[in-house]
Scaffold this motif. Sequence first.
Motif, PDB file in Angstrom:
ATOM      1  N   ILE A 400      35.055  39.702  34.549  1.00 56.31           N
ATOM      2  CA  ILE A 400      35.552  38.724  33.910  1.00 56.31           C
ATOM      3  C   ILE A 400      36.327  38.393  34.408  1.00 56.31           C
ATOM      4  O   ILE A 400      36.817  37.371  34.644  1.00 56.31           O
ATOM      5  N   GLU A 401      37.156  39.088  34.270  1.00 53.06           N
ATOM      6  CA  GLU A 401      39.005  39.016  34.074  1.00 53.06           C
ATOM      7  C   GLU A 401      39.180  38.462  35.493  1.00 53.06           C
ATOM      8  O   GLU A 401      39.887  37.675  36.263  1.00 53.06           O
ATOM      9  N   ASP A 402      39.023  39.446  36.648  1.00 51.60           N
ATOM     10  CA  ASP A 402      38.605  39.743  38.044  1.00 51.60           C
ATOM     11  C   ASP A 402      38.295  38.075  38.422  1.00 51.60           C
ATOM     12  O   ASP A 402      39.356  37.651  39.411  1.00 51.60           O
ATOM     13  N   LEU A 403      37.071  37.558  38.034  1.00 58.21           N
ATOM     14  CA  LEU A 403      36.865  36.263  38.313  1.00 58.21           C
ATOM     15  C   LEU A 403      37.693  35.620  38.172  1.00 58.21           C
ATOM     16  O   LEU A 403      38.273  34.267  38.931  1.00 58.21           O
ATOM     17  N   ILE A 404      38.156  35.529  36.888  1.00 52.46           N
ATOM     18  CA  ILE A 404      39.019  34.447  36.127  1.00 52.46           C
ATOM     19  C   ILE A 404      40.936  34.047  36.973  1.00 52.46           C
ATOM     20  O   ILE A 404      41.235  33.555  36.687  1.00 52.46           O
ATOM     21  N   ASN A 405      41.234  35.745  37.628  1.00 48.73           N
ATOM     22  CA  ASN A 405      42.415  35.522  38.671  1.00 48.73           C
ATOM     23  C   ASN A 405      42.134  35.225  39.864  1.00 48.73           C
ATOM     24  O   ASN A 405      43.241  34.701  39.697  1.00 48.73           O
ATOM     25  N   LYS A 406      40.703  34.910  40.206  1.00 51.00           N
ATOM     26  CA  LYS A 406      41.122  34.704  40.999  1.00 51.00           C
ATOM     27  C   LYS A 406      39.942  33.139  41.265  1.00 51.00           C
ATOM     28  O   LYS A 406      40.232  32.731  42.584  1.00 51.00           O
ATOM     29  N   GLU A 407      40.351  32.465  40.544  1.00 54.32           N
ATOM     30  CA  GLU A 407      39.383  30.679  40.086  1.00 54.32           C
ATOM     31  C   GLU A 407      40.543  29.766  40.978  1.00 54.32           C
ATOM     32  O   GLU A 407      41.876  30.282  40.467  1.00 54.32           O
ATOM     33  N   ASP A 408      39.790  29.206  41.286  1.00 51.16           N
ATOM     34  CA  ASP A 408      40.958  27.635  41.267  1.00 51.16           C
ATOM     35  C   ASP A 408      41.558  27.479  39.686  1.00 51.16           C
ATOM     36  O   ASP A 408      40.919  26.619  39.295  1.00 51.16           O
ATOM     37  N   LYS A 409      42.788  27.701  39.717  1.00 51.92           N
ATOM     38  CA  LYS A 409      43.112  27.172  38.821  1.00 51.92           C
ATOM     39  C   LYS A 409      43.049  25.234  37.921  1.00 51.92           C
ATOM     40  O   LYS A 409      43.526  25.200  36.984  1.00 51.92           O
ATOM     41  N   SER A 410      42.719  24.242  39.350  1.00 48.63           N
ATOM     42  CA  SER A 410      43.134  23.224  39.379  1.00 48.63           C
ATOM     43  C   SER A 410      41.448  22.892  38.328  1.00 48.63           C
ATOM     44  O   SER A 410      41.368  21.871  37.924  1.00 48.63           O
ATOM     45  N   ASN A 411      40.851  23.638  39.296  1.00 47.88           N
ATOM     46  CA  ASN A 411      39.291  23.670  38.415  1.00 47.88           C
ATOM     47  C   ASN A 411      38.440  24.896  37.848  1.00 47.88           C
ATOM     48  O   ASN A 411      38.243  25.725  38.765  1.00 47.88           O
TER      49      ASN A 411
END
Length: 452
Positions: A400-411
């Motif tokens: 979960i943490e890995d997915l959030i770290n790689k997400e587009d922070k604007s979306n």
Amino acid sequence: MDFNLNISQEQKLIMTPQMQLSVKILQLSSYELQKLVEKEIQENPLLEVKYGENREKSNTIDYKKMIEYLESDNYGYYGNYKSDDEEVSPFAFISEKKSLKEYLFEQLCYLNEKDSIKFIGEYIIENIDDRGYLAETLENIQNQLRMPLDLVEEALEVIQSLEPDGICARDLKECLRIQCEKRGLYDTILFGIIDNHLEDIAENKYNSIARSFNIDVKKAQSYGDFIKTLQPKPSRGFYTGEEVRYILPDAYIKKLDGEYHIIMNEELTPRLTINNLYKGIINNGEDKQAVEFVKDRLDSATFLIKSIEQRKSTIYRVLEKIILIQKDYFDHGQKYLKPMTLKEIADVLEMHESTISRAIRDKYIHTDKGTIKIRDLFTTGLTFKGAEDSLSTVEVKRKIEDLINKEDKSNPLSDQNIADTLKNNGVNISRRTVAKYREEIGIKSSKGRKRY
């Protein structure tokens, strides 16, 4: 309504005081066990401490070997000695923890202020709490010292001008404002956000801040980013008088010849024995009152010794099973931690789950990867690529943490997006479980992570 006499038959477990003590000893941490043993030794004259040969030998020091060891480990200064004329002060080797209050007293001492201001300032410093905030109101300080309020306010300003920045503030808002002023920032919008919108910053509500000050959202966010760089606890990094309590492991896990071995920490408690002097009182039998007292104390001492040994045996047996299940974890690290529950260990050892829970409560083991809490090795699992395989919650949280770290922070990804992604990768997880794990690892919701 009337009164009746009835006879009923039922089975009930009544815990004797000795059983209660045994349960208590099992769940005590190593530190608490030491305190209990010390108390029992003081109260029970039949108990005596017997130290092993190793402890007695440790009192004899081979100073020649000690000096060789210090020199080889660069502890001495002989290798850096340059000339006979160069003197080394013995005070250079004294280590001292300087507290926050001592640091403030030193700064106040060198200021060119009136004696009355310094006197009030010293009193104010003494009333600073562990966070670095002033714990007393100015009115109380005025009443205690019987000094004019304007002098107390002046002394407060003097203390607030000292380092670290933000010291002696009366609340978080004042602490942040002081830090801004010390940096030469007197922005009315910045101070307005600090005074009225700290909760909005915490919840990422920059739209609300932007509307309040008629600025764009990106500008509001930049203000929030700056405020987050300020120190909410000015005392951080200073000694505040609290000593560090070191963790004492109950056991050491050592790998020898490819196999893991459990070495119980025998240094946690002294070896307890029964004082032979009191055995003569029982054998003599002349003073019945003395005999009864000695027998009572003997039972108590014997049960304490047995309970401590039982505690050690239970922890050893639990660790044996943990090593069998978690061998990959001890070999390769955290990502190889397997799902393991209290019931699983309890069934194998034919014990109750509550017994296992007590046995691992506040217990630590020392491994080649550091000192770890035994309870941290117990984790539930989620099905992964079929019912037979499962993934530990620790590994799921990492994903979960890995997915959030790689997400587009604007979306940013919603909890449902994360759950769907994990399901596509074979991890059977619900949106609610994702939200629970995300909160446990201290990550905000998608709304709180959005960047403009």
